[in-house]
Scaffold this active site. Structure first.
Site, short mmCIF file in Angstrom:
data_model
loop_
_atom_site.label_atom_id
_atom_site.label_comp_id
_atom_site.label_asym_id
_atom_site.label_seq_id
_atom_site.Cartn_x
_atom_site.Cartn_y
_atom_site.Cartn_z
NE ARG A 32 -23.58 6.16 -3.70
CZ ARG A 32 -23.74 7.24 -4.48
NH1 ARG A 32 -23.14 7.31 -5.65
NH2 ARG A 32 -24.50 8.24 -4.08
CE LYS A 62 -29.41 7.85 -5.88
NZ LYS A 62 -28.74 9.09 -5.48
CG ASN A 63 -31.94 11.14 -6.13
OD1 ASN A 63 -31.11 10.52 -5.45
ND2 ASN A 63 -31.71 11.45 -7.39
NE ARG A 72 -23.03 17.00 -7.17
CZ ARG A 72 -23.47 15.76 -7.02
NH1 ARG A 72 -22.71 14.76 -7.32
NH2 ARG A 72 -24.68 15.54 -6.53
CB CYS A 130 -18.55 13.02 -6.86
SG CYS A 130 -19.84 13.77 -7.84
CG ASP A 158 -30.06 12.08 -11.73
OD1 ASP A 158 -30.75 12.18 -10.69
OD2 ASP A 158 -28.96 12.63 -11.86
C1 EPZ Z 1 -29.52 15.85 -6.53
O1 EPZ Z 1 -28.15 16.15 -6.28
C2 EPZ Z 1 -29.57 14.36 -6.84
N1 EPZ Z 1 -29.09 13.60 -5.70
C3 EPZ Z 1 -28.71 14.06 -8.08
O2 EPZ Z 1 -28.87 12.67 -8.37
C4 EPZ Z 1 -29.26 14.87 -9.24
O3 EPZ Z 1 -28.45 14.65 -10.38
C5 EPZ Z 1 -29.24 16.36 -8.88
O4 EPZ Z 1 -30.01 16.57 -7.67
C6 EPZ Z 1 -29.84 17.23 -9.98
O5 EPZ Z 1 -31.13 16.81 -10.26
C7 EPZ Z 1 -29.90 13.41 -4.64
O6 EPZ Z 1 -31.03 13.89 -4.61
C8 EPZ Z 1 -29.37 12.59 -3.51
P1 EPZ Z 1 -28.01 20.05 -7.14
P2 EPZ Z 1 -27.74 17.62 -5.69
O7 EPZ Z 1 -27.71 20.70 -5.85
O8 EPZ Z 1 -28.77 18.07 -4.72
C9 EPZ Z 1 -24.81 23.19 -8.59
C10 EPZ Z 1 -28.17 10.51 -8.91
O9 EPZ Z 1 -27.58 10.01 -9.87
N2 EPZ Z 1 -24.83 23.67 -7.20
O10 EPZ Z 1 -29.34 20.28 -7.78
O11 EPZ Z 1 -26.34 17.55 -5.23
C11 EPZ Z 1 -24.06 21.87 -8.69
O12 EPZ Z 1 -22.67 22.10 -8.84
C12 EPZ Z 1 -27.70 11.82 -8.32
O13 EPZ Z 1 -29.18 10.00 -8.33
C13 EPZ Z 1 -24.15 24.84 -6.88
O14 EPZ Z 1 -23.55 25.49 -7.74
O15 EPZ Z 1 -27.82 18.48 -7.03
C14 EPZ Z 1 -24.63 21.23 -9.91
O16 EPZ Z 1 -23.93 21.71 -11.03
C15 EPZ Z 1 -26.50 12.40 -9.09
N3 EPZ Z 1 -24.15 25.28 -5.59
C16 EPZ Z 1 -26.07 21.74 -9.93
O17 EPZ Z 1 -26.13 22.86 -9.02
C17 EPZ Z 1 -24.81 24.58 -4.60
O18 EPZ Z 1 -24.79 25.05 -3.43
C18 EPZ Z 1 -27.09 20.71 -9.50
O19 EPZ Z 1 -26.82 20.41 -8.16
C19 EPZ Z 1 -25.48 23.38 -4.93
C20 EPZ Z 1 -25.48 22.95 -6.24
#
Ligand code: EPZ
Length: 438
Positions: A403, A22-23, A123, A118, A311
């Site tokens: 999802r 998915k990711n 996020r 969420c 995850d």
């Molecule tokens: C991706 O989300 C995945 N989703 C998530 O999987 C996964 O948990 C996450 O990466 C971490 O591995 C998809 O790929 C669709 P991040 P993403 O940006 O890109 C902070 C699942 O269950 N952050 O790496 O949204 C944020 O708050 C889902 O499949 C900032 O501070 O994750 C979080 O604490 C859930 N500023 C951390 O980084 C930003 O601009 C990780 O977020 C962006 C993120």
């Protein structure tokens, strides 16, 4: 509303085939917006989030065709009819934000509603914005009662050097895609290193991009004039694979998880071995043998890849609640990813949350209960707990599970689980039932 009903049925056995990631597939689909040529993605999982992403591509004017099984998707974004993403789809799936980089790179402007928070965290998208600004775009974040939007204007993006304060997956993906068509060289320091980042870079390079270092702590992108169409097969879903590894572990079963890449689940293999679970590579996948019975506890700390994946934290917590001895789990990636603890405790899991740490007492004999999937992976954790709980576990809000897992019920039943999906009147959840998504 659908529900999933699980009853204890003893150790799982047999083999299960992991689907496409998915990711990985969501950013791959977004990347097809970067060219007017047709692109073909194979090995696509049949998920609600994929349906939402296909609707999003169509909203930008792309033609999207899925073959009968939905496994092969052809996208042709010959022209982009608008640079504005629709509010309802972005709210339905916050991962829609990764369309912003391609649209900005292709059209020189992009407007995306703020995805918002969420169940698992606020996020923010400040690192996405930081990357676009570094590439020379004027970016404005507008907040209003409708939730607001982020507006980027960058007719001629220029390569730049940048550092990500957190190795954000989505920000890395968005910046890579915008930089692919920028003039000059972009260097991203401290990028995300997940396998999904590597898969996206491989697809972009097939399209004619010049990206080096994906999967390491520095990514270098040489911008090119245009990108052309390409074909690509999505990598297997390491989180789905790990979920089935834990289904074998929690039921003390013996399962062959097929079509998965063991080098993508090294932390989970290491932690399961620390608990005493037997793991061995066996064509065409990984054998998880937990029939040995007694297991010892271990501690978990989630980190960006190659650390232990957030995850899998809920699912591993469910397993640790059933092994002897206390475990300590620290969630460093998301600030609120313990919503499953209350639900697991309704089943007698005996877990104490303290901020970003959770103490799992261990040795619990779980009992079935009415529980709610608070997010995608929390829902999976409740299914795992239900596999070993005395009595019946009824899980509601299962649209979260749909999802990110293709036919989780069918695949678990194929391993011998006593699990079924029921409808309480009303139609089965559909993507038209738009929900806030992680
Ligand atoms: C991706 O989300 C995945 N989703 C998530 O999987 C996964 O948990 C996450 O990466 C971490 O591995 C998809 O790929 C669709 P991040 P993403 O940006 O890109 C902070 C699942 O269950 N952050 O790496 O949204 C944020 O708050 C889902 O499949 C900032 O501070 O994750 C979080 O604490 C859930 N500023 C951390 O980084 C930003 O601009 C990780 O977020 C962006 C993120």
């Amino acid at each position: 509303m659908s529900k999933i009903i699980v009853r204890k049925a003893g150790p799982l056995s047999g083999q299960v085939i992991t689907g496409g990631s998915k990711n990985a597939v969501l950013p791959l689909l977004a990347a097809t917006l970067l060219t007017e040529d047709p692109c073909v993605l194979d090995g696509v999982p049949n998920l609600k989030d994929v349906e939402v992403m296909c609707r999003l591509l169509r909203s930008f004017g792309a033609e999207v065709e899925q073959d009968e099984g939905g496994r092969r998707i052809t996208v042709r974004a010959k022209t982009i009819s608008t640079s504005e993403a629709p509010h309802d789809l972005v709210k339905a799936m916050r991962a829609s934000i990764v369309a912003m980089g391609p649209i900005l790179g292709r059209c020189g402007e992009a407007v995306v509603p703020l995805p918002g928070g969420c169940a698992i965290g606020d996020r923010p998208i400040d690192l996405h914005v930081k990357g676009f600004v570094a590439l020379g775009a004027d970016v404005e974040v507008v907040t209003d009662e409708g939730g607001g939007c982020v507006r980027a204007d960058g007719r001629a993006l220029k390569g730049a050097e940048m550092y990500l304060d957190f190795a954000s997956v989505g920000a890395t993906e968005n910046i890579m895609m915008a930089a692919a068509l920028a003039e000059g060289t972009t260097v991203i320091e401290n990028p995300a290193q997940e396998p999904e980042i590597v898969d996206l870079a491989n697809f972009l390079n097939k399209m004619g991009a010049r990206i080096r270092g994906a999967g390491t702590d520095t990514i270098r992108i040489e911008g090119v004039e245009r990108l052309h169409g390409a074909e690509h097969c999505v990598i297997p879903d390491r989180i789905e694979a790990a979920t089935f590894m834990l289904a074998a572990a929690i039921t003390r079963g013996n399962v062959l998880v097929e079509n998965m890449l063991p080098n993508h689940v090294v932390p989970i293999m290491a932690k399961l071995r620390e608990c005493g679970v037997q793991l061995s590579e066996e064509e065409p996948g990984l054998r998880v043998d937990a029939s040995g019975g007694f297991f010892r506890a271990t501690d978990i700390k989630t980190l960006p890849y190659p650390g232990f994946p957030t995850d899998i934290q809920p699912q591993f917590m469910a397993f640790l609640s059933t092994v002897q001895g206390p475990s300590n789990i620290v969630e460093t990636v998301f600030e609120n990813r313990f919503m499953h603890i209350d639900e697991l405790n309704r089943m007698g899991a005996g877990i104490l949350a303290e901020g970003r740490s959770a103490i799992v007492r261990g040795g619990a004999s779980l009992t079935g209960a009415q529980v709610r999937a608070t997010d995608l992976r929390a829902g999976a954790a409740l299914v795992l707990a239900g596999l070993v709980a005395e009595g019946e576990t009824v899980i509601s809000d299962v649209y979260h599970i749909d999802r990110g897992y293709e036919d989780l019920v069918g695949k678990m039943a194929g391993l011998g689980a006593d699990i079924r999906r029921v409808k309480n009147g009303g139609p089965v959840d559909s993507v038209d039932r738009l929900v806030f998504a992680e």
